[in-house]
Write an enzyme that holds these catalytic residues in place. Structure first.
Site, PDB file in Angstrom:
ATOM      1  N   HIS A  17      37.018  42.211  40.938  1.00  0.00           N
ATOM      2  CA  HIS A  17      36.520  42.587  39.458  1.00  0.00           C
ATOM      3  C   HIS A  17      35.350  41.716  39.222  1.00  0.00           C
ATOM      4  O   HIS A  17      34.329  42.359  38.732  1.00  0.00           O
ATOM      5  CB  HIS A  17      37.547  41.977  38.537  1.00  0.00           C
ATOM      6  CG  HIS A  17      37.242  41.921  37.063  1.00  0.00           C
ATOM      7  ND1 HIS A  17      37.672  40.859  36.255  1.00  0.00           N
ATOM      8  CD2 HIS A  17      36.521  42.889  36.618  1.00  0.00           C
ATOM      9  CE1 HIS A  17      37.074  41.259  34.951  1.00  0.00           C
ATOM     10  NE2 HIS A  17      36.660  42.315  35.234  1.00  0.00           N
TER      11      HIS A  17
ATOM     12  N   TYR B 261      40.730  32.801  24.307  1.00  0.00           N
ATOM     13  CA  TYR B 261      42.106  32.229  24.750  1.00  0.00           C
ATOM     14  C   TYR B 261      41.929  31.126  25.879  1.00  0.00           C
ATOM     15  O   TYR B 261      42.411  30.036  25.816  1.00  0.00           O
ATOM     16  CB  TYR B 261      42.764  33.309  25.273  1.00  0.00           C
ATOM     17  CG  TYR B 261      43.935  32.890  26.075  1.00  0.00           C
ATOM     18  CD1 TYR B 261      45.222  32.817  25.278  1.00  0.00           C
ATOM     19  CD2 TYR B 261      44.287  32.629  27.471  1.00  0.00           C
ATOM     20  CE1 TYR B 261      46.514  32.534  25.807  1.00  0.00           C
ATOM     21  CE2 TYR B 261      45.422  31.985  28.105  1.00  0.00           C
ATOM     22  CZ  TYR B 261      46.413  31.998  27.528  1.00  0.00           C
ATOM     23  OH  TYR B 261      47.336  31.596  28.042  1.00  0.00           O
TER      24      TYR B 261
END
Length: 315
Positions: A162, A199
């Protein structure tokens, strides 16, 4: 009749010469259709700096765990809070710029061709996309922090794939299509990264905040939704023959499919697959990215030594 031995090398040399000439012609043609507006922007003159940075990243992934093997893990709590909330601000800026400039320019969310003009809004969109590309390079620090904290289990194939491909491939996006349909995926992804780094920033604040962070699994769901939307959007663009480079459309489709498979597998293994039973007082696979897992707040610290009052050495 000519000698087969003499004809063989000549045929090979001719083939090699043809391949080299075709490659040079393709390179010259592709370079002629680049986005000339970004030629003098940082990192955009050549792909070499991006490839060097990405190669160094892979070396860190390979050598970093070996270097940390005999060392105590760094806690980095303050650094993580600063980094994660800094990424929230950067991604919000990218999202805001793409949203405001695309609305002012009248961009279509269905089909939008690239305008290579120096229109103020087009340049603003190209600049926001350039910052998006840069942000993917900054995100290499995610992996560096995992290594320094000895969170080696977080450095999976999905994680490295990624990070490496996003920064490396987006150089191509900025060099050739810094506008048009490119804004769509970056727009969505920047918003998701605002939520994601929010988060992680809150998780880094410590146990008092972590008890309210029950929604981590929905971040993965949000990412999967993003990939499906991108896949559908790109497929529709091909179907309606949107005037955007077809090679980029097909590349996005292939790329989105790889992410759907990898993130789908991660979601199943993390949230759907039956958990392993407790063994020797430890729960297998109990880890929280960019935060502190439940197992870390128990008697076993990251470095294998016992904690005092629930804190690891160095906190």
């Amino acid at each position: 009749m000519g000698s087969p031995v003499a004809a063989g090398p000549g045929r090979v040399l001719g083939l090699v010469s043809s391949v080299v000439n075709d490659t040079l012609e393709f390179y010259q043609w592709s370079w002629s259709i680049r986005d000339k507006r970004v030629d003098n922007w940082p990192l955009m003159q050549s792909p070499i700096p991006t490839l060097i940075i990405s190669t160094l990243y892979l070396l860190v992934v390979w050598l970093g765990p070996k270097w940390m093997k005999t060392r105590e893990p760094f806690q980095l709590r303050n650094m993580l809070v600063f980094y994660n909330f800094g990424m929230v601000l950067l991604n919000f800026y990218i999202f805001k710029e793409l949203f405001l400039a695309s609305r002012a320019r009248g961009y279509s969310y269905v089909c939008q061709s690239v305008d290579y003009s120096d229109n103020v809004y087009e340049v603003r969109i190209a600049s926001a996309l350039w910052w998006y590309y840069v942000s993917k390079g900054i995100e290499y620090l995610d992996t560096v922090f995992f290594i320094l904290r000895k969170k080696f289990n977080q450095i999976s194939f999905l994680h490295v794939y990624h990070h490496y491909t996003m920064f490396t491939l987006w150089w191509i996006g900025i060099k050739w299509v810094a506008g048009g349909q490119s804004f769509f995926g970056a727009h969505i992804n920047a918003f998701i990264h605002v939520v994601m780094y929010m988060y992680y920033g809150l998780a880094a604040c410590g146990p008092k905040v972590q008890k309210y962070l029950w929604w981590k699994r929905y971040l993965t769901i949000l990412q999967l939704v993003q990939f499906h939307v991108t896949l559908g959007h790109t497929a529709w663009s091909i179907y309606i023959d949107c005037p955007f480079p077809k090679w980029m459309h097909w590349g996005v489709i292939f790329y989105a499919v790889t992410f759907i498979l990898l993130f789908g597998n991660f979601y199943y293994r993390t949230y759907k697959q039956p958990k392993e039973p407790v063994k020797n007082g430890k729960i297998a696979n109990g880890a929280v990215a960019n935060g502190v897992s439940k197992s870390e707040s128990s008697l076993v610290a990251e470095n294998g030594k016992k904690q005092k009052k629930g804190k690891a050495k160095g906190e």
